[in-house]
Design a protein around this motif. Structure first.
Motif, PDB file in Angstrom:
ATOM      1  N   LEU A   1      13.083  -4.872  -0.832  1.00  0.00           N
ATOM      2  CA  LEU A   1      12.486  -5.263  -2.069  1.00  0.00           C
ATOM      3  C   LEU A   1      13.528  -5.295  -3.159  1.00  0.00           C
ATOM      4  N   SER A   2      14.603  -4.953  -3.175  1.00  0.00           N
ATOM      5  CA  SER A   2      15.636  -4.802  -4.182  1.00  0.00           C
ATOM      6  C   SER A   2      15.669  -6.049  -5.079  1.00  0.00           C
ATOM      7  N   PRO A   3      15.564  -7.257  -4.617  1.00  0.00           N
ATOM      8  CA  PRO A   3      15.355  -8.369  -5.297  1.00  0.00           C
ATOM      9  C   PRO A   3      14.413  -8.483  -6.153  1.00  0.00           C
TER      10      PRO A   3
ATOM     11  N   SER B   1      15.035  -5.673  -8.984  1.00  0.00           N
ATOM     12  CA  SER B   1      15.883  -6.361 -10.036  1.00  0.00           C
ATOM     13  C   SER B   1      15.044  -7.301 -10.950  1.00  0.00           C
ATOM     14  N   PHE B   2      14.472  -8.191 -10.424  1.00  0.00           N
ATOM     15  CA  PHE B   2      13.958  -9.135 -11.145  1.00  0.00           C
ATOM     16  C   PHE B   2      12.833  -8.201 -12.208  1.00  0.00           C
ATOM     17  N   THR B   3      12.063  -7.392 -11.774  1.00  0.00           N
ATOM     18  CA  THR B   3      10.977  -6.705 -12.422  1.00  0.00           C
ATOM     19  C   THR B   3      11.522  -5.688 -13.574  1.00  0.00           C
ATOM     20  N   ASP B   4      12.924  -5.129 -13.422  1.00  0.00           N
ATOM     21  CA  ASP B   4      13.485  -4.409 -14.329  1.00  0.00           C
ATOM     22  C   ASP B   4      14.016  -5.269 -15.214  1.00  0.00           C
ATOM     23  N   GLN B   5      14.496  -6.462 -15.003  1.00  0.00           N
ATOM     24  CA  GLN B   5      15.006  -7.224 -16.063  1.00  0.00           C
ATOM     25  C   GLN B   5      14.131  -7.969 -17.066  1.00  0.00           C
ATOM     26  N   HIS B   6      12.670  -8.199 -16.339  1.00  0.00           N
ATOM     27  CA  HIS B   6      11.707  -8.898 -17.163  1.00  0.00           C
ATOM     28  C   HIS B   6      10.515  -8.131 -17.659  1.00  0.00           C
ATOM     29  N   LEU B   7      10.127  -6.837 -17.422  1.00  0.00           N
ATOM     30  CA  LEU B   7       9.207  -6.015 -17.733  1.00  0.00           C
ATOM     31  C   LEU B   7       9.511  -4.558 -17.999  1.00  0.00           C
ATOM     32  N   PRO B   8       8.932  -4.277 -18.924  1.00  0.00           N
ATOM     33  CA  PRO B   8       9.162  -2.526 -19.347  1.00  0.00           C
ATOM     34  C   PRO B   8       8.675  -1.928 -18.460  1.00  0.00           C
ATOM     35  N   PRO B   9       9.090  -0.585 -18.439  1.00  0.00           N
ATOM     36  CA  PRO B   9       8.940   0.526 -17.125  1.00  0.00           C
ATOM     37  C   PRO B   9       7.395   0.588 -17.056  1.00  0.00           C
ATOM     38  N   ASP B  10       6.582   0.366 -18.176  1.00  0.00           N
ATOM     39  CA  ASP B  10       4.945   0.743 -17.953  1.00  0.00           C
ATOM     40  C   ASP B  10       4.396  -0.708 -17.702  1.00  0.00           C
ATOM     41  N   GLY B  11       5.188  -1.757 -17.372  1.00  0.00           N
ATOM     42  CA  GLY B  11       4.625  -3.164 -16.883  1.00  0.00           C
ATOM     43  C   GLY B  11       3.796  -3.772 -18.001  1.00  0.00           C
ATOM     44  N   ALA B  12       3.951  -3.425 -19.449  1.00  0.00           N
ATOM     45  CA  ALA B  12       3.352  -3.874 -20.382  1.00  0.00           C
ATOM     46  C   ALA B  12       1.738  -3.567 -20.111  1.00  0.00           C
ATOM     47  N   VAL B  13       1.076  -2.713 -19.459  1.00  0.00           N
ATOM     48  CA  VAL B  13      -0.175  -2.465 -19.290  1.00  0.00           C
ATOM     49  C   VAL B  13      -1.008  -2.298 -20.441  1.00  0.00           C
TER      50      VAL B  13
END
Length: 334
Positions: free
Chosen positions: A311-313, A316-328
Protein backbone atom coordinates in the motif's frame (compact mmCIF):
# COMPACT_ATOMS: atom_id res chain seq x y z
CA UNK A 1 -49.95 6.52 1.89
CA UNK A 2 -47.21 4.14 3.06
CA UNK A 3 -49.06 3.04 6.19
CA UNK A 4 -52.02 1.80 4.14
CA UNK A 5 -49.67 -0.23 1.94
CA UNK A 6 -48.16 -1.84 5.06
CA UNK A 7 -51.56 -2.59 6.60
CA UNK A 8 -52.69 -4.33 3.42
CA UNK A 9 -49.46 -6.32 3.24
CA UNK A 10 -49.81 -7.52 6.83
CA UNK A 11 -53.43 -8.47 6.25
CA UNK A 12 -52.50 -10.58 3.22
CA UNK A 13 -49.73 -12.24 5.25
CA UNK A 14 -52.08 -13.11 8.13
CA UNK A 15 -50.55 -10.63 10.57
CA UNK A 16 -53.28 -7.96 10.60
CA UNK A 17 -53.92 -8.51 14.31
CA UNK A 18 -50.26 -8.21 15.34
CA UNK A 19 -49.02 -5.54 17.73
CA UNK A 20 -46.33 -3.43 16.10
CA UNK A 21 -43.30 -1.97 17.88
CA UNK A 22 -40.74 0.19 16.02
CA UNK A 23 -37.14 -1.00 16.08
CA UNK A 24 -35.53 2.00 14.40
CA UNK A 25 -33.48 2.29 11.23
CA UNK A 26 -29.91 1.52 10.24
CA UNK A 27 -27.45 3.59 8.17
CA UNK A 28 -29.76 3.16 5.18
CA UNK A 29 -33.38 4.16 4.66
CA UNK A 30 -34.66 0.77 5.81
CA UNK A 31 -36.99 0.72 8.81
CA UNK A 32 -37.90 -2.20 11.05
CA UNK A 33 -40.79 -3.17 13.33
CA UNK A 34 -41.26 -6.16 15.61
CA UNK A 35 -44.67 -7.80 15.24
CA UNK A 36 -46.31 -9.89 17.95
CA UNK A 37 -49.55 -11.76 17.32
CA UNK A 38 -52.04 -12.57 20.09
CA UNK A 39 -50.81 -16.19 20.03
CA UNK A 40 -47.28 -15.00 20.86
CA UNK A 41 -45.79 -15.53 17.40
CA UNK A 42 -43.23 -12.91 16.42
CA UNK A 43 -41.84 -11.59 13.15
CA UNK A 44 -39.89 -8.62 11.85
CA UNK A 45 -41.31 -6.21 9.30
CA UNK A 46 -38.63 -4.74 7.02
CA UNK A 47 -39.82 -1.59 5.28
CA UNK A 48 -37.53 -0.56 2.43
CA UNK A 49 -39.48 2.27 0.89
CA UNK A 50 -38.63 4.16 -2.30
CA UNK A 51 -35.16 3.49 -3.71
CA UNK A 52 -34.54 1.02 -0.89
CA UNK A 53 -36.96 -1.44 -2.49
CA UNK A 54 -34.21 -2.42 -4.91
CA UNK A 55 -32.34 -4.09 -2.04
CA UNK A 56 -35.17 -6.50 -1.26
CA UNK A 57 -34.62 -9.02 -4.12
CA UNK A 58 -30.88 -9.49 -3.37
CA UNK A 59 -31.65 -9.83 0.35
CA UNK A 60 -34.12 -12.63 -0.36
CA UNK A 61 -31.67 -14.29 -2.76
CA UNK A 62 -28.72 -14.12 -0.36
CA UNK A 63 -30.77 -15.42 2.57
CA UNK A 64 -31.76 -18.43 0.49
CA UNK A 65 -28.15 -19.16 -0.47
CA UNK A 66 -27.00 -18.95 3.14
CA UNK A 67 -29.76 -21.21 4.45
CA UNK A 68 -28.89 -23.74 1.72
CA UNK A 69 -25.40 -23.94 3.27
CA UNK A 70 -26.89 -24.66 6.70
CA UNK A 71 -26.30 -21.13 7.99
CA UNK A 72 -28.86 -19.05 9.85
CA UNK A 73 -30.25 -16.32 7.64
CA UNK A 74 -33.85 -15.22 8.30
CA UNK A 75 -36.72 -17.16 6.82
CA UNK A 76 -38.97 -15.03 4.65
CA UNK A 77 -42.56 -15.41 5.82
CA UNK A 78 -44.10 -13.00 3.32
CA UNK A 79 -42.85 -10.57 0.71
CA UNK A 80 -43.94 -7.77 -1.58
CA UNK A 81 -40.72 -6.98 -3.38
CA UNK A 82 -42.28 -4.28 -5.53
CA UNK A 83 -43.28 -2.33 -2.41
CA UNK A 84 -40.06 -3.10 -0.57
CA UNK A 85 -41.76 -5.07 2.20
CA UNK A 86 -40.66 -8.29 3.87
CA UNK A 87 -41.90 -10.24 6.87
CA UNK A 88 -38.90 -11.98 8.41
CA UNK A 89 -38.05 -14.54 11.05
CA UNK A 90 -37.34 -12.81 14.37
CA UNK A 91 -33.87 -13.64 15.71
CA UNK A 92 -34.49 -11.80 18.97
CA UNK A 93 -32.45 -9.00 20.50
CA UNK A 94 -29.14 -10.64 21.42
CA UNK A 95 -26.80 -9.25 18.81
CA UNK A 96 -23.11 -9.98 19.30
CA UNK A 97 -22.69 -6.21 19.70
CA UNK A 98 -25.14 -6.11 22.60
CA UNK A 99 -23.41 -9.05 24.28
CA UNK A 100 -19.98 -7.46 23.88
CA UNK A 101 -21.24 -4.12 25.18
CA UNK A 102 -22.64 -5.73 28.31
CA UNK A 103 -19.33 -7.44 29.04
CA UNK A 104 -19.77 -11.01 27.80
CA UNK A 105 -16.60 -12.95 27.02
CA UNK A 106 -15.63 -11.88 23.48
CA UNK A 107 -13.63 -15.01 22.64
CA UNK A 108 -16.51 -17.46 21.96
CA UNK A 109 -18.36 -14.80 19.98
CA UNK A 110 -15.42 -14.03 17.70
CA UNK A 111 -14.61 -17.74 17.37
CA UNK A 112 -18.16 -18.49 16.24
CA UNK A 113 -18.21 -15.57 13.80
CA UNK A 114 -14.87 -16.69 12.34
CA UNK A 115 -16.07 -20.28 12.01
CA UNK A 116 -19.12 -19.08 10.07
CA UNK A 117 -16.79 -17.58 7.48
CA UNK A 118 -14.61 -20.66 7.07
CA UNK A 119 -17.78 -22.81 6.87
CA UNK A 120 -19.17 -20.51 4.18
CA UNK A 121 -15.96 -20.23 2.18
CA UNK A 122 -15.43 -24.01 2.08
CA UNK A 123 -18.96 -24.66 0.83
CA UNK A 124 -19.88 -21.84 -1.52
CA UNK A 125 -19.11 -22.22 -5.22
CA UNK A 126 -19.17 -18.82 -6.99
CA UNK A 127 -20.00 -20.60 -10.24
CA UNK A 128 -23.41 -21.55 -8.87
CA UNK A 129 -24.49 -17.91 -8.48
CA UNK A 130 -23.72 -16.10 -11.74
CA UNK A 131 -26.46 -13.54 -11.11
CA UNK A 132 -24.87 -12.07 -7.95
CA UNK A 133 -22.86 -8.87 -8.21
CA UNK A 134 -19.08 -9.15 -8.38
CA UNK A 135 -16.80 -7.23 -6.08
CA UNK A 136 -14.16 -6.71 -8.73
CA UNK A 137 -11.74 -3.94 -9.65
CA UNK A 138 -14.50 -1.75 -11.11
CA UNK A 139 -16.80 -2.01 -8.10
CA UNK A 140 -14.03 -1.61 -5.53
CA UNK A 141 -12.61 1.49 -7.23
CA UNK A 142 -16.11 2.96 -7.45
CA UNK A 143 -16.62 2.42 -3.72
CA UNK A 144 -13.26 3.77 -2.61
CA UNK A 145 -13.79 6.89 -4.72
CA UNK A 146 -15.74 8.26 -1.76
CA UNK A 147 -12.39 8.78 0.02
CA UNK A 148 -11.38 11.33 -2.61
CA UNK A 149 -14.86 12.71 -3.22
CA UNK A 150 -15.80 13.35 0.41
CA UNK A 151 -13.01 12.79 2.91
CA UNK A 152 -10.16 14.62 1.20
CA UNK A 153 -12.49 17.46 0.27
CA UNK A 154 -13.50 17.78 3.92
CA UNK A 155 -10.05 17.26 5.43
CA UNK A 156 -7.78 19.19 3.06
CA UNK A 157 -7.68 21.33 -0.04
CA UNK A 158 -9.89 19.68 -2.67
CA UNK A 159 -7.90 17.65 -5.16
CA UNK A 160 -7.11 19.03 -8.57
CA UNK A 161 -8.14 16.88 -11.54
CA UNK A 162 -4.54 15.68 -11.79
CA UNK A 163 -4.47 14.87 -8.07
CA UNK A 164 -7.67 12.92 -8.34
CA UNK A 165 -6.31 10.91 -11.25
CA UNK A 166 -3.18 10.17 -9.23
CA UNK A 167 -5.29 8.87 -6.34
CA UNK A 168 -7.41 6.73 -8.66
CA UNK A 169 -4.27 5.33 -10.29
CA UNK A 170 -2.79 4.50 -6.88
CA UNK A 171 -5.86 2.53 -5.81
CA UNK A 172 -6.00 0.75 -9.18
CA UNK A 173 -2.34 -0.24 -8.87
CA UNK A 174 -2.79 -1.58 -5.36
CA UNK A 175 -6.02 -3.45 -6.02
CA UNK A 176 -4.72 -4.99 -9.24
CA UNK A 177 -1.87 -6.61 -7.27
CA UNK A 178 -4.15 -8.48 -4.87
CA UNK A 179 -7.39 -9.27 -6.67
CA UNK A 180 -7.19 -12.93 -7.56
CA UNK A 181 -4.40 -13.92 -5.16
CA UNK A 182 -6.94 -15.48 -2.79
CA UNK A 183 -10.12 -17.33 -3.78
CA UNK A 184 -13.42 -15.54 -4.21
CA UNK A 185 -16.49 -16.58 -2.27
CA UNK A 186 -19.75 -15.11 -1.01
CA UNK A 187 -18.82 -11.74 0.51
CA UNK A 188 -21.41 -10.44 2.99
CA UNK A 189 -19.78 -6.97 3.19
CA UNK A 190 -21.24 -5.68 6.49
CA UNK A 191 -20.03 -8.56 8.64
CA UNK A 192 -19.71 -7.11 12.14
CA UNK A 193 -21.16 -7.83 15.62
CA UNK A 194 -24.16 -5.56 15.09
CA UNK A 195 -25.34 -7.84 12.26
CA UNK A 196 -24.65 -11.14 14.04
CA UNK A 197 -27.26 -12.61 16.38
CA UNK A 198 -26.82 -15.14 19.19
CA UNK A 199 -29.37 -17.93 18.62
CA UNK A 200 -29.32 -19.98 21.79
CA UNK A 201 -31.61 -22.72 20.49
CA UNK A 202 -29.15 -23.66 17.72
CA UNK A 203 -25.69 -25.25 17.70
CA UNK A 204 -22.39 -24.67 15.93
CA UNK A 205 -22.28 -22.12 13.13
CA UNK A 206 -26.10 -22.10 13.04
CA UNK A 207 -26.06 -20.40 16.45
CA UNK A 208 -24.95 -17.23 14.65
CA UNK A 209 -27.83 -15.43 12.91
CA UNK A 210 -26.87 -13.37 9.85
CA UNK A 211 -28.56 -10.04 9.12
CA UNK A 212 -28.13 -7.18 6.64
CA UNK A 213 -26.83 -9.33 3.79
CA UNK A 214 -28.46 -7.49 0.88
CA UNK A 215 -25.17 -5.95 -0.31
CA UNK A 216 -23.46 -9.32 -0.54
CA UNK A 217 -21.66 -10.44 -3.67
CA UNK A 218 -18.76 -12.47 -4.99
CA UNK A 219 -15.40 -11.21 -3.74
CA UNK A 220 -12.16 -12.00 -1.90
CA UNK A 221 -12.45 -14.29 1.11
CA UNK A 222 -10.35 -11.86 3.18
CA UNK A 223 -12.97 -9.11 3.16
CA UNK A 224 -15.48 -10.30 5.75
CA UNK A 225 -12.91 -11.41 8.32
CA UNK A 226 -11.36 -7.96 7.97
CA UNK A 227 -14.79 -6.36 8.50
CA UNK A 228 -15.28 -8.43 11.65
CA UNK A 229 -11.88 -7.79 13.23
CA UNK A 230 -11.28 -4.19 12.19
CA UNK A 231 -14.72 -2.92 13.03
CA UNK A 232 -15.44 0.80 12.72
CA UNK A 233 -17.74 0.59 15.73
CA UNK A 234 -15.45 -0.98 18.36
CA UNK A 235 -11.86 -1.78 19.24
CA UNK A 236 -10.99 -5.45 18.88
CA UNK A 237 -7.96 -6.47 20.99
CA UNK A 238 -4.86 -7.32 18.96
CA UNK A 239 -4.66 -10.77 20.52
CA UNK A 240 -8.19 -11.59 19.34
CA UNK A 241 -7.43 -10.30 15.85
CA UNK A 242 -4.28 -12.44 15.57
CA UNK A 243 -5.96 -15.53 17.03
CA UNK A 244 -8.95 -15.31 14.69
CA UNK A 245 -6.75 -14.92 11.61
CA UNK A 246 -4.83 -18.02 12.72
CA UNK A 247 -8.11 -19.84 13.43
CA UNK A 248 -9.45 -19.00 9.97
CA UNK A 249 -6.23 -20.00 8.18
CA UNK A 250 -6.07 -23.30 10.07
CA UNK A 251 -9.57 -24.10 8.82
CA UNK A 252 -8.62 -23.33 5.21
CA UNK A 253 -5.86 -25.82 4.25
CA UNK A 254 -3.96 -24.91 1.14
CA UNK A 255 -4.58 -21.18 1.50
CA UNK A 256 -1.35 -19.17 1.36
CA UNK A 257 -0.88 -17.17 4.54
CA UNK A 258 1.17 -14.51 2.75
CA UNK A 259 -1.41 -14.06 0.01
CA UNK A 260 -4.23 -13.92 2.53
CA UNK A 261 -2.50 -11.28 4.69
CA UNK A 262 -1.70 -9.16 1.62
CA UNK A 263 -5.32 -9.29 0.49
CA UNK A 264 -6.47 -8.62 4.07
CA UNK A 265 -4.33 -5.46 4.28
CA UNK A 266 -5.53 -4.04 0.96
CA UNK A 267 -9.18 -4.87 1.63
CA UNK A 268 -8.79 -3.16 5.00
CA UNK A 269 -7.26 0.02 3.59
CA UNK A 270 -9.97 0.23 0.97
CA UNK A 271 -12.83 -0.44 3.39
CA UNK A 272 -11.51 2.06 5.94
CA UNK A 273 -11.05 4.69 3.23
CA UNK A 274 -14.62 4.21 2.03
CA UNK A 275 -15.95 4.53 5.58
CA UNK A 276 -13.90 7.70 6.12
CA UNK A 277 -15.57 9.14 3.05
CA UNK A 278 -19.02 8.10 4.23
CA UNK A 279 -18.52 9.61 7.69
CA UNK A 280 -17.20 12.83 6.13
CA UNK A 281 -20.41 12.98 4.09
CA UNK A 282 -22.43 12.67 7.28
CA UNK A 283 -20.36 15.39 8.93
CA UNK A 284 -20.90 17.72 6.00
CA UNK A 285 -24.64 17.15 6.22
CA UNK A 286 -24.90 17.90 9.93
CA UNK A 287 -23.83 14.41 10.91
CA UNK A 288 -25.08 11.72 13.19
CA UNK A 289 -23.22 11.73 16.48
CA UNK A 290 -22.95 7.93 16.62
CA UNK A 291 -21.32 7.60 13.21
CA UNK A 292 -19.09 10.66 13.67
CA UNK A 293 -17.72 9.03 16.83
CA UNK A 294 -16.16 6.35 14.63
CA UNK A 295 -13.95 8.76 12.74
CA UNK A 296 -10.84 8.72 14.93
CA UNK A 297 -10.88 4.92 15.18
CA UNK A 298 -11.27 4.44 11.44
CA UNK A 299 -8.51 6.93 10.67
CA UNK A 300 -6.17 4.92 12.93
CA UNK A 301 -7.21 1.67 11.24
CA UNK A 302 -6.59 3.20 7.83
CA UNK A 303 -3.12 4.47 8.80
CA UNK A 304 -2.13 1.05 10.14
CA UNK A 305 -3.41 -0.70 7.02
CA UNK A 306 -1.52 1.48 4.56
CA UNK A 307 1.76 0.74 6.35
CA UNK A 308 1.76 -2.60 4.48
CA UNK A 309 4.40 -2.48 1.68
CA UNK A 310 1.80 -3.20 -0.99
CA UNK A 311 0.00 0.00 0.00
CA UNK A 312 2.98 2.33 -0.33
CA UNK A 313 1.33 4.27 -3.20
CA UNK A 314 -1.62 5.09 -0.94
CA UNK A 315 0.63 5.89 2.00
CA UNK A 316 2.71 8.27 -0.11
CA UNK A 317 -0.39 10.01 -1.43
CA UNK A 318 -1.89 10.28 2.06
CA UNK A 319 1.33 11.67 3.56
CA UNK A 320 1.43 14.28 0.81
CA UNK A 321 -2.17 15.47 1.13
CA UNK A 322 -3.19 14.95 4.78
CA UNK A 323 -1.75 15.79 8.19
CA UNK A 324 -0.78 12.91 10.52
CA UNK A 325 -4.10 13.16 12.38
CA UNK A 326 -6.04 13.01 9.13
CA UNK A 327 -7.63 16.38 10.01
CA UNK A 328 -10.09 14.43 12.14
CA UNK A 329 -10.52 17.31 14.65
CA UNK A 330 -11.17 19.69 11.77
CA UNK A 331 -13.88 17.45 10.29
CA UNK A 332 -15.50 17.07 13.69
CA UNK A 333 -15.46 20.85 14.19
CA UNK A 334 -13.09 20.66 17.14
Amino acid sequence: MRENVIICFLARAGWADAARAPMGADWSTRRYERLTRPDGAKAILMDAAGDGAGQVPPFVRLCGLLRAMDLSAPLIFAEDQGQGLLLLEDFGDDSFALLLDRGDDPWPLYCRATDVLSHLHKRFDPGTAPDIQRYDLTLFTQQVALFGDAYLDAAATPLSPAGRRALDDAWTMVLTQVLGIVPDSLLLRDYHPGNLMALRDRAGVRACGLLDVQDGGIGPISYDLLSLLQDARRDVPDEIQSAMIDRYLSAMPGLSQGAFLASYAVMGAMRHARILGRVAQLAAGGGKARQLAFLSRVWGQFRRAIAHPLLSPIQSFTDQHLPPDGAVPHILGQ
